[in-house]
Each structure stands twice: as structure tokens, then as C-alpha cells.
Design a protein around this motif. Structure first.
Motif, short mmCIF file in Angstrom:
data_model
loop_
_atom_site.label_atom_id
_atom_site.label_comp_id
_atom_site.label_asym_id
_atom_site.label_seq_id
_atom_site.Cartn_x
_atom_site.Cartn_y
_atom_site.Cartn_z
N ILE A 82 89.82 25.62 -21.12
CA ILE A 82 88.23 25.64 -20.75
C ILE A 82 88.29 26.78 -20.43
O ILE A 82 89.43 27.96 -19.45
N PRO A 83 87.51 27.52 -20.89
CA PRO A 83 86.65 28.87 -20.15
C PRO A 83 86.69 29.15 -18.93
O PRO A 83 86.51 30.38 -18.36
N SER A 84 86.35 28.08 -18.38
CA SER A 84 85.54 28.29 -17.18
C SER A 84 87.03 28.91 -16.17
O SER A 84 86.24 28.51 -14.77
N GLY A 85 87.99 28.76 -16.26
CA GLY A 85 88.84 29.64 -15.79
C GLY A 85 88.91 30.99 -14.95
O GLY A 85 89.89 31.29 -14.07
N SER A 86 87.62 31.97 -15.58
CA SER A 86 87.63 32.49 -15.41
C SER A 86 86.13 33.61 -15.26
O SER A 86 85.46 32.94 -16.12
N GLN A 91 80.66 35.06 -16.99
CA GLN A 91 79.81 36.05 -17.12
C GLN A 91 79.16 36.42 -18.39
O GLN A 91 78.24 36.45 -18.99
N ASN A 92 79.88 36.29 -19.17
CA ASN A 92 79.76 36.50 -20.62
C ASN A 92 79.02 35.83 -21.26
O ASN A 92 77.73 36.53 -22.14
N PHE A 93 78.96 34.16 -21.53
CA PHE A 93 78.56 33.71 -21.51
C PHE A 93 76.98 33.68 -20.82
O PHE A 93 76.32 33.37 -21.75
N ASN A 94 76.77 33.70 -19.57
CA ASN A 94 75.55 34.12 -19.25
C ASN A 94 75.00 34.92 -19.43
O ASN A 94 73.15 34.82 -19.92
N GLU A 95 75.59 35.91 -20.05
CA GLU A 95 74.70 36.94 -20.86
C GLU A 95 74.56 36.89 -22.38
O GLU A 95 73.54 38.01 -22.62
N ILE A 96 74.99 36.25 -22.99
CA ILE A 96 75.15 36.04 -24.32
C ILE A 96 74.10 35.19 -23.80
O ILE A 96 72.99 34.81 -24.84
N ALA A 97 74.18 34.19 -23.18
CA ALA A 97 72.41 33.70 -22.97
C ALA A 97 71.04 33.75 -22.57
O ALA A 97 70.20 33.86 -23.63
N PHE A 98 71.24 34.66 -22.10
CA PHE A 98 70.23 35.43 -21.15
C PHE A 98 69.93 36.13 -22.14
O PHE A 98 68.57 36.76 -22.46
N THR A 99 70.71 37.46 -22.75
CA THR A 99 69.96 38.04 -23.84
C THR A 99 69.30 37.26 -24.51
O THR A 99 68.47 37.64 -25.59
N ALA A 100 70.07 36.42 -25.92
CA ALA A 100 69.72 35.73 -26.70
C ALA A 100 68.33 35.14 -26.49
O ALA A 100 67.10 35.23 -27.13
N LEU A 349 112.38 35.10 -15.49
CA LEU A 349 110.92 34.94 -14.80
C LEU A 349 111.27 33.22 -14.37
O LEU A 349 111.85 32.20 -14.46
N ASP A 350 110.40 32.78 -12.68
CA ASP A 350 111.31 32.31 -12.27
C ASP A 350 109.97 30.42 -12.50
O ASP A 350 110.88 29.19 -13.03
N TYR A 351 109.00 31.60 -12.73
CA TYR A 351 108.16 30.28 -13.17
C TYR A 351 107.14 31.21 -13.54
O TYR A 351 106.60 32.09 -13.15
N VAL A 352 105.53 30.14 -13.29
CA VAL A 352 104.32 30.81 -13.62
C VAL A 352 103.76 30.26 -13.05
O VAL A 352 103.10 28.37 -12.79
N VAL A 353 102.28 30.51 -12.93
CA VAL A 353 101.16 30.03 -12.22
C VAL A 353 99.64 30.37 -12.76
O VAL A 353 99.61 31.32 -13.58
N ASP A 354 98.99 29.16 -12.77
CA ASP A 354 97.95 29.34 -13.66
C ASP A 354 96.04 27.92 -12.92
O ASP A 354 96.71 27.46 -12.38
N SER A 355 95.75 28.53 -12.89
CA SER A 355 94.28 28.16 -12.57
C SER A 355 93.96 26.61 -12.72
O SER A 355 93.07 26.13 -12.25
N THR A 356 94.06 26.96 -13.95
CA THR A 356 93.53 25.41 -14.41
C THR A 356 94.26 24.04 -14.57
O THR A 356 95.79 24.00 -14.60
N VAL A 357 94.01 23.04 -13.98
CA VAL A 357 94.62 21.89 -13.25
C VAL A 357 95.16 20.82 -14.56
O VAL A 357 96.37 20.61 -13.60
N TYR A 358 94.24 21.31 -15.79
CA TYR A 358 95.17 20.60 -17.26
C TYR A 358 96.60 20.51 -17.28
O TYR A 358 97.20 20.07 -17.80
N LYS A 359 96.87 22.67 -16.70
CA LYS A 359 98.61 22.86 -17.13
C LYS A 359 99.52 22.82 -15.84
O LYS A 359 99.67 22.59 -16.65
N GLN A 360 98.22 22.13 -15.07
CA GLN A 360 98.96 22.78 -13.53
C GLN A 360 100.74 21.87 -14.01
O GLN A 360 100.47 20.07 -13.83
N GLY A 361 101.24 21.73 -13.73
CA GLY A 361 102.84 20.19 -13.64
C GLY A 361 103.75 20.40 -15.55
O GLY A 361 103.71 19.72 -15.53
N LEU A 362 102.57 20.77 -16.54
CA LEU A 362 103.24 21.68 -17.91
C LEU A 362 104.48 22.16 -17.48
O LEU A 362 104.62 23.22 -16.90
#
Ligand code: DWN
Length: 419
Positions: A82-86, A91-100, A349-362
Motif C-alpha cells: 500500500i502506498p500510504s506507508g510513505s 506528498q507526490n500524490f497530493n502534488e499530482i492532484a493539486f497541479t492537475a 540479516l537477523d530480520y526485517v522491519v516494516d511499517s505495513t501492518v499487512y506485512k508484519q508477521g510474514l
């Protein structure tokens, strides 16, 4: 490949834009797992599907594309990205919408359709500006997320039939958008014709996607994966426009995902929207100077990636020998490619961390590294973080300022660096 893998992949022998059979392979990564096929604990014990990842060049229209196409349902029906993790992406999406909104004079009765609308993040920006919106995305799980945001979403592939249904049920769009999706489309001519069908006479199509020139210059090999069937430069895009009734009227370079371009298309017959010919000519001149239109430019790509592999493995190996703990930061699709292609697993690598709830635990496909919430790095305090989501390195380093009292970040791309 096993029987079940063979059944889900096909080898192309004709260019997907010009139809030429003069395709030449230049980069072969072997068989790799699908980049977003994250595994549950039970899946880790089972055999995983792997598909060939080979990139080829069309000697006739210069289009760079994958030689093997994996069946879309294998990749897009249940989508964990999902894109909302960043913040940067939003900001890029807001810029696309605002300028268009401003440039194309969108009104409260204008319809904006986003193809590959994911969780509705881009359309939310348009909705805030007071226009009508409609999302199209085959991922059934994401329809729920989008509709929770109030974004009406059709959970289907964007085909010519669906385009007709949209025109009959809703109305034609003043603006159609795709962000990154353009790299994920197999049947380009059909899809462009379907976009043509849903656009108003003077409607605009904006597509933003990674730029081949940046990929090549910075060896962004991990952005090459099964989902990304196409790697664009200007020439093939101009041909695609010509063959499907469009005119490209502007292009912008966007510093996102290692370097992207935003391409503006209108119907050939439309007299609205000025054609920014000088800008288009400049892009072409740069691409000619960088020799994007000849296979020779691509031939040493594999060797350059090999050197990056050796350098990164040496760095990680030395740190491990010194008893340091290294953790991956971010579980992006490109991480699956980097880890698997470079054979970076539990030994490094010991493990990985990620903010996406859907990916955590996988677990990461292939290398089986477990994914935890980001907070784990502050409990465990590993000495090094390898930023797999290197396209958001600035954002990740900025939000983890306090980690700098604990350890260091390693950037694998565009150049290996420790900060
Ligand atoms: O084209 C595509 C792009 C746009 O998105 C797709 N084919 C799939 C996907 O590619 P990706 O997975 O490489 O995308 P990202 O946006 O580079 O993924 C970043 C990952 O890093 C996400 O899983 C979120 C994570 N992240 C995090 O854990 N903490 C990101 C940030 C900024 C953070 O602070």
C-alpha cells in the motif's frame, strides 16, 4: 520450472508495443520468487513458486521489457503493498492532484479515474479538491481499504469491456491517472485503447512510472521484477501513443522511486492543451546522448550489478565477522529481489522491519526473513540497518534520528554507503 510454475508464465516472442520479433535478452536474473508473495509461517515450509526474470530489448522500437510474463492473478489479486506507508509518496500524490486540478481546470462535476487505485490514496487527494472519483484495482483486499476512505472502487482488471461498462454506468473522465501501474500492464495497446474510450474529448491521461534512464544509470536492478513488465524511454512511448490515438503533450522528471517520469497524454484530435515540444525534444536528446536506443548500452548492466553484489556482500560479511547485528529496514517488493538475487538471508540479516501492518508477521519470499514492526529496532538495538526501501532513505533516516545514537544505516542503492 515445475509444472505448476510453467502453467502460470509465458515467454513472449514479440515486442508488446511494435510486434517485432527482433527481441534480444540482455539481463538474466534466473528464477526468482514473486516480489510481493510474502509468506505465512506455514507457507515457509512449503515449496515456493519461482519464475524467470529476464529483460530484453526490442531492436525495432527500442522498448525494454520482460521476456517472461507471469499470469496477473498470481501477482495482483491479493496485494500486500500500500502506498500510504510513505509520507513522500503521499506528498507526490497530493502534488499530482493539486497541479492537475489547477492545470486542467477540473470542476466539481469532473470525473477522475485512477487505474490501479490500490487503497485509494491518490483519489483521496482528488476527492479533497472536490471532484468526483472512481478507482479500478483487481486486488480484492484493497477495495475494502479504499472504500473505508470513501473511494468507490471497482475490483476488476481494466479491460476494454470494463471501460465500456464505466462509460455506460458512470460517465467519461476528464482525467485518468496511473501511478506506477503503467509498468504493470501486459496488453499495452488494448489498455491504451480502453483509456481512450473512457476519456472525454479533451480529457487528459497522466501516467507516472520509473524511468529507464535512471534505472540504467544507477543500476536499480532490484526494481526489475515480474510485476514490472515494462521499462520505458521516450521512443516506445511515442510509438504507443501514435498507435492508440494519443498524443504525448508533456513530460516531467520526478525524483521518486529512484527516478520516475510523469507523462501527459491527450487524444490526437484534441486541440486543447499545448504540446510542450521543446521539453519532449530535450528528453529525446538526452536519451540519444545516453545511447538508450542501442542494445550495446545495456550489455554490461549485468556485470555492473555483479560488482555491486560483491561489494555489498563483502561489507555485510565483514560486519558479521566483527559480531555486528544487521537488520533490514523496509520490506518492499524490491527487497525480495535484492535479498534473493544477492543471497542475503539469515546468515547476514537477523530480520526485517516494516511499517505495513499487512506485512508484519510474514516472511520474505525465498530468503524467509521475518518481518516485524519498526519499533523492534529500539528494543533490540542492532548495530546496522540495511535500508531495503532505499527510495525512502531520507524519510527513514529522518524519522529514526534517535537510532543514530545506537547504530548506522547502510544504503545498498544507488551507491553502497554507510551513514
Ligand atoms: O510499482 C510498485 C511500487 C510503486 O510499489 C509495485 N510494483 C510494488 C511497490 O514496490 P515496493 O514494494 O518496492 O514499494 P515501496 O513504496 O518502495 O515500499 C516501501 C516499503 O517500505 C513499504 O513496505 C513500506 C516500508 N516503509 C517502512 O517500513 N517505513 C517505508 C517507509 C517510508 C518507512 O518509513
Amino acid at each position: 520450472m515445475t509444472q505448476s510454475e510453467v502453467k502460470h508464465v509465458k515467454k513472449i516472442d514479440r515486442c508488446r508495443i511494435c510486434g517485432s520479433s527482433r527481441l534480444e535478452d540482455f539481463f538474466d536474473m534466473g528464477n526468482l520468487p514473486l516480489p510481493n508473495a510474502f509468506l505465512t509461517k506455514e507457507d515457509v515450509q512449503k515449496p515456493e513458486k519461482r519464475f524467470p526474470l529476464v529483460v530484453c530489448f526490442c531492436h525495432d522500437c527500442t522498448f525494454v521489457q520482460l521476456r517472461y510474463i507471469v499470469e496477473p492473478d498470481q501477482m495482483f489479486k491479493h496485494y500486500l503493498y500500500i502506498p500510504s506507508g510513505s509520507q513522500i509518496r503521499i506528498q507526490n500524490f497530493n502534488e499530482i492532484a493539486f497541479t492537475a486540478h489547477r492545470r486542467f481546470h477540473l470542476q466539481s462535476d469532473s470525473l477522475v479515474i485512477d487505474i490501479g487505485s490500490n487503497d485509494g490514496s491518490l483519489l483521496s487527494c482528488f476527492q479533497t479538491l472536490g471532484v468526483q472519483v472512481l478507482g479500478v484495482d483487481p486486488a480484492e483486499n484493497l477495495k475494502v481499504a479504499a472504500e473505508l476512505k470513501g473511494i468507490p472502487t471497482l475490483s476488476e482488471y481494466f479491460t476494454q469491456e470494463l471501460a465500456q461498462d464505466i462509460v455506460n454506468t458512470y460517465k467519461k473522465a476528464a482525467l485518468v491517472t496511473t501511478t506506477n501501474v503503467f509498468a504493470h500492464i501486459e496488453h499495452l495497446l488494448d489498455s491504451m485503447r480502453a483509456i481512450y474510450a473512457i476519456l472525454d474529448e479533451d480529457g487528459v491521461f497522466i501516467s507516472q512510472f520509473p524511468y529507464l534512464l535512471d534505472l540504467l544509470r544507477d543500476q536499480l536492478f532490484d526494481t526489475i521484477y515480474h510485476e514490472h513488465m515494462s521499462y520505458y524511454s521516450l521512443n516506445p512511448l511515442l510509438l504507443l501513443a501514435e498507435r492508440t490515438g494519443f498524443k504525448i503533450f508533456d513530460i516531467q522528471h520526478v525524483p521518486l522511486d529512484g527516478g520516475s517520469i510523469r507523462v501527459f497524454w491527450k487524444k490526437k484530435e484534441s486541440h486543447k492543451w499545448k504540446i510542450e515540444q521543446e521539453t519532449i525534444d530535450q528528453f529525446r536528446a538526452i536519451e540519444e546522448r545516453e545511447k538508450l536506443y542501442t542494445i550495446d548500452t545495456y550489455k554490461d548492466f549485468g556485470a555492473r550489478v555483479q560488482r555491486t553484489k560483491e561489494e555489498l556482500l563483502q561489507l555485510l560479511g565483514e560486519l558479521k565477522q566483527d559480531g555486528k547485528r544487521i537488520v533490514g529496514y523496509g520490506a518492499p517488493a524490491k527487497g525480495t529481489i535484492l535479498l534473493n538475487y544477492f543471497h542475503i538471508d539469515k546468515r547476514l540479516l537477523d530480520y526485517v522491519v516494516d511499517s505495513t501492518v499487512y506485512k508484519q508477521g510474514l516472511y520474505f519470499p525465498g530468503v524467509h526473513l521475518e518481518i516485524f514492526p519498526e519499533s523492534k529496532i529500539y528494543e533490540d538495538r542492532p548495530e546496522y540497518l540495511l535500508i531495503l526501501a532505499w527510495n525512502f532513505a531520507t524519510e527513514i533516516i529522518e524519522k529514526n534520528k534517535r537510532y543514530q545514537a545506537i547504530g548506522k544505516f547502510i544504503l545498498p542503492s544507488p551507491e553502497i554507503a554507510t551513514v
